[in-house]
Design a protein around this motif. Structure first.
Motif, short mmCIF file in Angstrom:
data_model
loop_
_atom_site.label_atom_id
_atom_site.label_comp_id
_atom_site.label_asym_id
_atom_site.label_seq_id
_atom_site.Cartn_x
_atom_site.Cartn_y
_atom_site.Cartn_z
N ARG A 392 0.85 -1.19 0.00
CA ARG A 392 0.00 0.00 0.00
C ARG A 392 0.88 1.24 0.00
O ARG A 392 2.01 1.24 0.49
CB ARG A 392 -0.92 0.02 1.22
N VAL A 393 0.34 2.33 -0.54
CA VAL A 393 1.03 3.60 -0.56
C VAL A 393 -0.05 4.67 -0.60
O VAL A 393 -1.13 4.46 -1.17
CB VAL A 393 1.97 3.71 -1.79
N ARG A 394 0.18 5.80 0.03
CA ARG A 394 -0.81 6.87 0.00
C ARG A 394 -0.86 7.50 -1.39
O ARG A 394 0.07 7.38 -2.18
CB ARG A 394 -0.49 7.92 1.07
N GLU A 395 -1.96 8.20 -1.66
CA GLU A 395 -2.17 8.76 -2.99
C GLU A 395 -1.08 9.75 -3.40
O GLU A 395 -0.87 9.98 -4.58
CB GLU A 395 -3.54 9.44 -3.06
N ASP A 396 -0.41 10.34 -2.40
CA ASP A 396 0.66 11.29 -2.72
C ASP A 396 2.03 10.62 -2.82
O ASP A 396 3.05 11.30 -3.00
CB ASP A 396 0.72 12.41 -1.68
N GLY A 397 2.06 9.28 -2.69
CA GLY A 397 3.31 8.55 -2.84
C GLY A 397 4.05 8.26 -1.56
O GLY A 397 5.10 7.61 -1.58
N THR A 398 3.52 8.69 -0.42
CA THR A 398 4.19 8.45 0.86
C THR A 398 3.62 7.20 1.53
O THR A 398 2.57 6.69 1.16
CB THR A 398 3.99 9.65 1.80
N GLY A 399 4.33 6.73 2.56
CA GLY A 399 3.82 5.66 3.41
C GLY A 399 3.79 4.29 2.77
O GLY A 399 2.97 3.45 3.15
N LYS A 400 4.67 4.01 1.83
CA LYS A 400 4.67 2.71 1.18
C LYS A 400 5.13 1.62 2.15
O LYS A 400 6.14 1.76 2.83
CB LYS A 400 5.60 2.73 -0.04
N GLU A 401 4.37 0.52 2.21
CA GLU A 401 4.75 -0.61 3.04
C GLU A 401 4.00 -1.86 2.62
O GLU A 401 2.96 -1.80 1.97
CB GLU A 401 4.49 -0.32 4.52
N ALA A 402 4.56 -3.02 2.99
CA ALA A 402 3.95 -4.30 2.68
C ALA A 402 2.77 -4.55 3.62
O ALA A 402 2.81 -4.20 4.80
CB ALA A 402 4.97 -5.42 2.81
N ILE A 403 1.72 -5.16 3.10
CA ILE A 403 0.60 -5.59 3.93
C ILE A 403 0.21 -7.00 3.49
O ILE A 403 0.70 -7.52 2.49
CB ILE A 403 -0.63 -4.65 3.80
#
Length: 414
Positions: A392-403
């Motif tokens: 997942r990643v936020r719409e602005d491209g931040t906070g990418k991480e595996a879920i």
């Protein structure tokens, strides 16, 4: 005048008092109007006198309906068909409590339509209801709180074509359709061993899906427990709801290959239909002359789609009221989605971008994205092209991480 139902609007009105739509006709559009009490049914060309008569008829019908509602609310007690008494309280309490529980669990919103056409075309690996985002990964079904980002695994197994309506998640296991409660309990496979199911859409208490197991794909409908199965006709993709009707896309003159967008001999003809939920009263809304290339979405007066022309992929907007077609974007894209005025698309290199129509404000969001991605509640959930795992990643491209499964293996979540 309202672009949805034709009701005359005051200058200061932003929303139609007849149907709630927020749009006015420009001078060039006043010769076209939607009829049948605002339902998306058909378009008619009207001259000035016919247009005036149509608006008068619609206004008269609304006044009559309002009058009937007023009279029904003020009938003498003896004439009413139903009168609430204290004896009805025990009967209503369970229903009220059940509704409250569903609203709480769903984050305050309950879907009528189990998924968006965007997510459905991308495989249905993600579905949203209220603040909850449900997604499937290798070997499991998960639920994510879009507010705080917490993730919980609901069940083991294979889950595709996700749809969420009320407290049920509907899915395609690969061997048939089933459902499971949004808390992970009550898993039931009820359609037997049926192969070739794709493009499933749940609307209210009905399940629609395409079966590709033969050379002549068919559209089917069944109820929410797997019964009352009925064939509704040849190839048809359910795009969504139009009032109390469903909107579908059909293909004509097509000798099918494995790719739903290609024809072996003749160029296919695409028509958008409106029909009752049982498949009856089928009517043509409009036709598309281009050769579609995977993406399609009906949103108000606009039909968005991708078309292929000599190898180039174009994202187009067709205004089915005015008949105008506009090219919004021409890119080497493998998949796209339109949300809140933004176009999200993945290119052949696996890079995911966000851009405004006509190429403005382009920004790269992330990389490693294959065909399956969804934009939901501020998050983009996608399938990594290298590992096949969910991120997942936020719409602005931040906070990418595996879920999901990848996060389990990395010890990120329980």
């Amino acid at each position: 005048y309202c672009t949805s139902c034709g009701l005359e609007l005051k200058d200061e009105e932003k929303f139609c008092s007849g149907c709630g739509y927020s749009g006015k006709m420009s001078q060039g559009e006043e010769s076209v109007i939607r009829i049948d009490d605002g339902d998306i049914v058909r378009l008619v060309e009207l001259d000035a006198s016919e247009r005036r008569n149509m608006r008068n008829r619609l206004q008269t019908e609304r006044k009559l309906q309002a009058g009937r509602k007023f009279q029904a609310g003020h009938m003498p007690q003896a004439e009413k068909k139903f009168q609430f008494t204290k004896w009805h309280t025990p009967l209503l309490l369970p229903a009220v409590l059940a509704l409250v529980i569903i609203l709480v669990l769903s984050g305050g919103n309950v879907n009528r339509q189990g998924n968006t056409i965007d997510n459905t075309l991308h495989g249905g690996t993600t579905a949203v209801q209220g603040r909850w985002i449900y997604f499937s990964d290798q070997g499991g079904l998960y639920r994510m709180n879009s507010g705080d980002g917490t993730v919980k695994k609901l069940a083991e197994g294979s889950f595709g074509s996700l749809n969420v309506v009320g407290d049920w998640i509907y899915y395609n296991s690969g061997n048939g359709i089933g459902r499971i409660r949004t808390n992970g309990q009550g898993k039931t496979d009820f359609s037997g061993s049926e192969q070739g199911i794709q493009l499933m859409m749940v609307i209210d208490s009905d399940i629609y899906y395409m079966n590709y197991s033969s050379n002549s794909p068919k559209l089917y409908r069944m109820n929410s427990t797997g019964g009352d199965k009925k064939e509704l006709g040849d190839y048809g993709v359910v795009l969504g709801i139009g009032g109390d009707r469903i909107i579908t896309l059909g293909i004509e003159n097509m000798n099918r290959t494995d790719n739903m967008n290609q024809a072996e001999n003749n160029m296919p003809g695409y028509k958008i239909y409106s029909m009752k939920k049982d498949g009856t009263d089928k009517k043509v809304l409009f036709e598309i002359k281009d050769q579609l290339y995977g993406y399609m979405k009906l949103q108000g007066r606009n039909f968005y789609y991708t078309a292929s022309d000599n190898g180039a992929v174009e994202l187009k907007q067709y205004n089915w009221i005015t008949g105008d077609t506009t090219t919004l974007l021409e890119k080497n894209m493998t998949a796209c989605s339109i949300e809140d005025g933004w176009i999200y698309y993945a290119d052949a290199n696996g890079d995911l971008f966000r851009i405004r129509p006509y190429g403005r404000d382009k920004k790269k969001i992330t990389s490693g994205v294959n065909f399956n991605f969804s934009v939901s509640n501020g998050w983009i959930i996608y399938n990594d092209s290298q590992t096949g795992r969910i991120y997942r990643v936020r719409e602005d491209g931040t906070g990418k991480e595996a879920i999901g499964t990848a996060a389990n293996e990395q010890g990120i979540m329980d």
